[in-house]
Design a protein around this motif. Structure first.
Motif, PDB file in Angstrom:
ATOM      1  N   ARG A 254     -17.712  -5.109  55.935  1.00  0.00           N
ATOM      2  CA  ARG A 254     -16.707  -6.147  55.812  1.00  0.00           C
ATOM      3  C   ARG A 254     -17.391  -7.470  55.506  1.00  0.00           C
ATOM      4  NH1 ARG A 254     -11.427  -6.369  57.441  1.00  0.00           N
ATOM      5  NH2 ARG A 254     -11.566  -4.146  56.934  1.00  0.00           N
ATOM      6  N   GLY A 255     -17.004  -8.123  54.428  1.00  0.00           N
ATOM      7  CA  GLY A 255     -17.601  -9.385  54.024  1.00  0.00           C
ATOM      8  C   GLY A 255     -17.097 -10.549  54.842  1.00  0.00           C
ATOM      9  N   GLU A 256     -17.702 -11.725  54.628  1.00  0.00           N
ATOM     10  CA  GLU A 256     -17.326 -12.912  55.390  1.00  0.00           C
ATOM     11  C   GLU A 256     -15.892 -13.325  55.121  1.00  0.00           C
ATOM     12  OE1 GLU A 256     -20.105 -15.980  54.530  1.00  0.00           O
ATOM     13  OE2 GLU A 256     -21.802 -14.961  55.506  1.00  0.00           O
ATOM     14  N   GLY A 257     -15.412 -13.108  53.901  1.00  0.00           N
ATOM     15  CA  GLY A 257     -14.041 -13.484  53.573  1.00  0.00           C
ATOM     16  C   GLY A 257     -13.019 -12.464  54.012  1.00  0.00           C
ATOM     17  N   GLY A 258     -13.450 -11.391  54.674  1.00  0.00           N
ATOM     18  CA  GLY A 258     -12.513 -10.378  55.126  1.00  0.00           C
ATOM     19  C   GLY A 258     -12.359  -9.210  54.172  1.00  0.00           C
ATOM     20  N   SER A 259     -12.928  -9.320  52.966  1.00  0.00           N
ATOM     21  CA  SER A 259     -12.811  -8.229  51.996  1.00  0.00           C
ATOM     22  C   SER A 259     -13.928  -7.212  52.224  1.00  0.00           C
ATOM     23  CB  SER A 259     -12.882  -8.783  50.568  1.00  0.00           C
ATOM     24  OG  SER A 259     -14.119  -9.442  50.366  1.00  0.00           O
TER      25      SER A 259
ATOM     26  N   THR B  17     -24.096  -4.575  45.077  1.00  0.00           N
ATOM     27  CA  THR B  17     -23.069  -4.780  46.090  1.00  0.00           C
ATOM     28  C   THR B  17     -21.935  -5.582  45.482  1.00  0.00           C
ATOM     29  OG1 THR B  17     -24.694  -4.745  47.883  1.00  0.00           O
ATOM     30  CG2 THR B  17     -22.559  -5.742  48.360  1.00  0.00           C
ATOM     31  N   SER B  18     -20.721  -5.080  45.630  1.00  0.00           N
ATOM     32  CA  SER B  18     -19.560  -5.733  45.027  1.00  0.00           C
ATOM     33  C   SER B  18     -18.321  -5.398  45.835  1.00  0.00           C
ATOM     34  CB  SER B  18     -19.403  -5.279  43.572  1.00  0.00           C
ATOM     35  OG  SER B  18     -18.197  -5.762  43.021  1.00  0.00           O
ATOM     36  N   SER B  19     -17.297  -6.218  45.659  1.00  0.00           N
ATOM     37  CA  SER B  19     -16.005  -5.925  46.292  1.00  0.00           C
ATOM     38  C   SER B  19     -15.226  -4.901  45.489  1.00  0.00           C
ATOM     39  CB  SER B  19     -15.178  -7.206  46.431  1.00  0.00           C
ATOM     40  OG  SER B  19     -14.973  -7.816  45.172  1.00  0.00           O
ATOM     41  N   ASP B  20     -15.682  -4.613  44.270  1.00  0.00           N
ATOM     42  CA  ASP B  20     -15.046  -3.580  43.455  1.00  0.00           C
ATOM     43  C   ASP B  20     -15.539  -2.210  43.890  1.00  0.00           C
ATOM     44  OD1 ASP B  20     -13.770  -5.545  41.938  1.00  0.00           O
ATOM     45  OD2 ASP B  20     -15.505  -5.741  40.608  1.00  0.00           O
ATOM     46  N   GLY B  21     -14.794  -1.221  43.536  1.00  0.00           N
ATOM     47  CA  GLY B  21     -15.199   0.144  43.856  1.00  0.00           C
ATOM     48  C   GLY B  21     -14.523   0.641  45.116  1.00  0.00           C
ATOM     49  N   GLY B  22     -15.208   1.496  45.849  1.00  0.00           N
ATOM     50  CA  GLY B  22     -14.646   2.086  47.048  1.00  0.00           C
ATOM     51  C   GLY B  22     -14.787   3.592  47.071  1.00  0.00           C
ATOM     52  N   GLY B  23     -14.889   4.205  45.871  1.00  0.00           N
ATOM     53  CA  GLY B  23     -15.050   5.647  45.803  1.00  0.00           C
ATOM     54  C   GLY B  23     -16.490   6.063  46.004  1.00  0.00           C
ATOM     55  N   GLU B  24     -16.698   7.372  46.098  1.00  0.00           N
ATOM     56  CA  GLU B  24     -18.045   7.885  46.291  1.00  0.00           C
ATOM     57  C   GLU B  24     -18.913   7.668  45.061  1.00  0.00           C
ATOM     58  OE1 GLU B  24     -19.569   9.106  48.968  1.00  0.00           O
ATOM     59  OE2 GLU B  24     -17.769   8.585  50.102  1.00  0.00           O
ATOM     60  N   ARG B  25     -18.301   7.594  43.889  1.00  0.00           N
ATOM     61  CA  ARG B  25     -19.015   7.335  42.646  1.00  0.00           C
ATOM     62  C   ARG B  25     -18.315   6.218  41.888  1.00  0.00           C
ATOM     63  NH1 ARG B  25     -22.306  11.912  41.211  1.00  0.00           N
ATOM     64  NH2 ARG B  25     -22.009  13.633  42.676  1.00  0.00           N
ATOM     65  N   ALA B  26     -19.102   5.489  41.104  1.00  0.00           N
ATOM     66  CA  ALA B  26     -18.525   4.407  40.309  1.00  0.00           C
ATOM     67  C   ALA B  26     -19.408   4.165  39.101  1.00  0.00           C
ATOM     68  CB  ALA B  26     -18.393   3.125  41.133  1.00  0.00           C
TER      69      ALA B  26
END
Length: 275
Positions: free
Chosen positions: A191-196, A214-223
């Motif tokens: 969890r980032g400082e901005g809550g994302s 490292t990015s706020s995009d993504g979320g899946g096991e692969r990208a």
């Protein structure tokens, strides 16, 4: 010798002076000279001065030769002195000491290249302050003085906006025209400082180097990760849309007038002083 379990201590003083403890030697840089002081040449290390911010390295051979370094951080001075004391050889009270000064080697330091940006900033700041004083003396109107006062804010805001827009334009264009896309695997999330949520993906570039993004995009096991082969540090998850090119151009065009207005304010003030 310093412990292999800790990092080598470094002490910074004024005017680019510094001292280090590395492999049984204390490289001391002061007054344009680098002195390499073996710990065998050190009789003791003292901490004194106002607030304990001064370090004194006393050499063996009667204590007539000593080097000093002043630092703003008293804890840093104490920590460095403690590290050097731990590295000193254990000697008996009656054990003869070598001539410490004879063990110290010296070499002149190369002069650092002048920082042109810093000099330019100092010149601009001095000129601005001088103009702020001379404009009322020269009888310039209140409007001219107000423009002169507002100039730095307009220029600073314009520069920040134009640079931000230019960066978006450059990175987006580079990744769209020469970017290479590979598949990355999710390593961890937090969890980032901005809550994302932030996701870290690992991938291997064309040179066989393992990298992480490292990015706020993504979320899946692969990208899919697109990176610049000439600068692998410039990378993103997926591919940037044409809308980012438009955003970068709009941001640049939006802040460019602030920059131009600030320059115009300065010109108006200079003309008022000269005429």
């Amino acid at each position: 010798m310093t412990s292999t379990g800790t990092s080598s201590p470094v002490l910074h003083g004024g005017r680019r002076a510094s001292a280090r403890l590395r492999d049984g030697v204390v490289p001391l840089e002061t007054g344009g000279v680098r002195r390499r002081i073996p710990v065998a040449a050190i009789e003791r290390v003292d901490v004194h001065g106002a607030g304990g911010r001064r370090l004194t390295v006393v050499l063996t051979g009667g204590g007539s030769v000593a080097y000093h370094l002043r630092c703003r951080s008293a804890p840093a001075v104490e920590a460095f002195a403690h590290a050097v004391r731990r590295a000193l050889p254990v000697r008996d009270a009656g054990e003869p000491r070598p001539d410490g000064a004879a063990l110290v080697t010296e070499e002149p330091l190369e002069r650092a290249a002048p920082n042109r940006v810093r000099r330019l900033c100092w010149a601009a700041g001095s000129g601005y302050a001088l103009g702020l004083v001379l404009l009322p003396v020269a009888g310039a109107g209140a409007a001219v003085v107000i423009l002169w006062v507002a100039a730095p804010a307009a220029i600073a805001g314009g520069v920040v906006g134009v640079r931000a827009g230019g960066k978006v334009l450059r990175e987006t264009w580079v990744l769209r025209t020469r970017g290479i896309t590979v598949e990355g695997r999710l390593q961890r999330s937090r969890r980032g400082e901005g809550g994302s949520d932030l996701y870290t993906y690992a991938y291997v570039d064309g040179e066989g180097v393992r990298r992480e993004l490292t990015s706020s995009d993504g979320g899946g096991e692969r990208a899919d990760i697109t990176y610049d082969p000439a600068d692998p540090g410039t990378a993103e998850i997926g591919r940037r849309s044409p809308g980012l090119l438009v955003f970068g151009a709009v941001l640049t065009l939006l802040f460019a007038p602030f920059l131009l207005a600030g320059v115009a304010f300065v010109v108006v003030g200079v003309v008022a002083l000269v005429v």
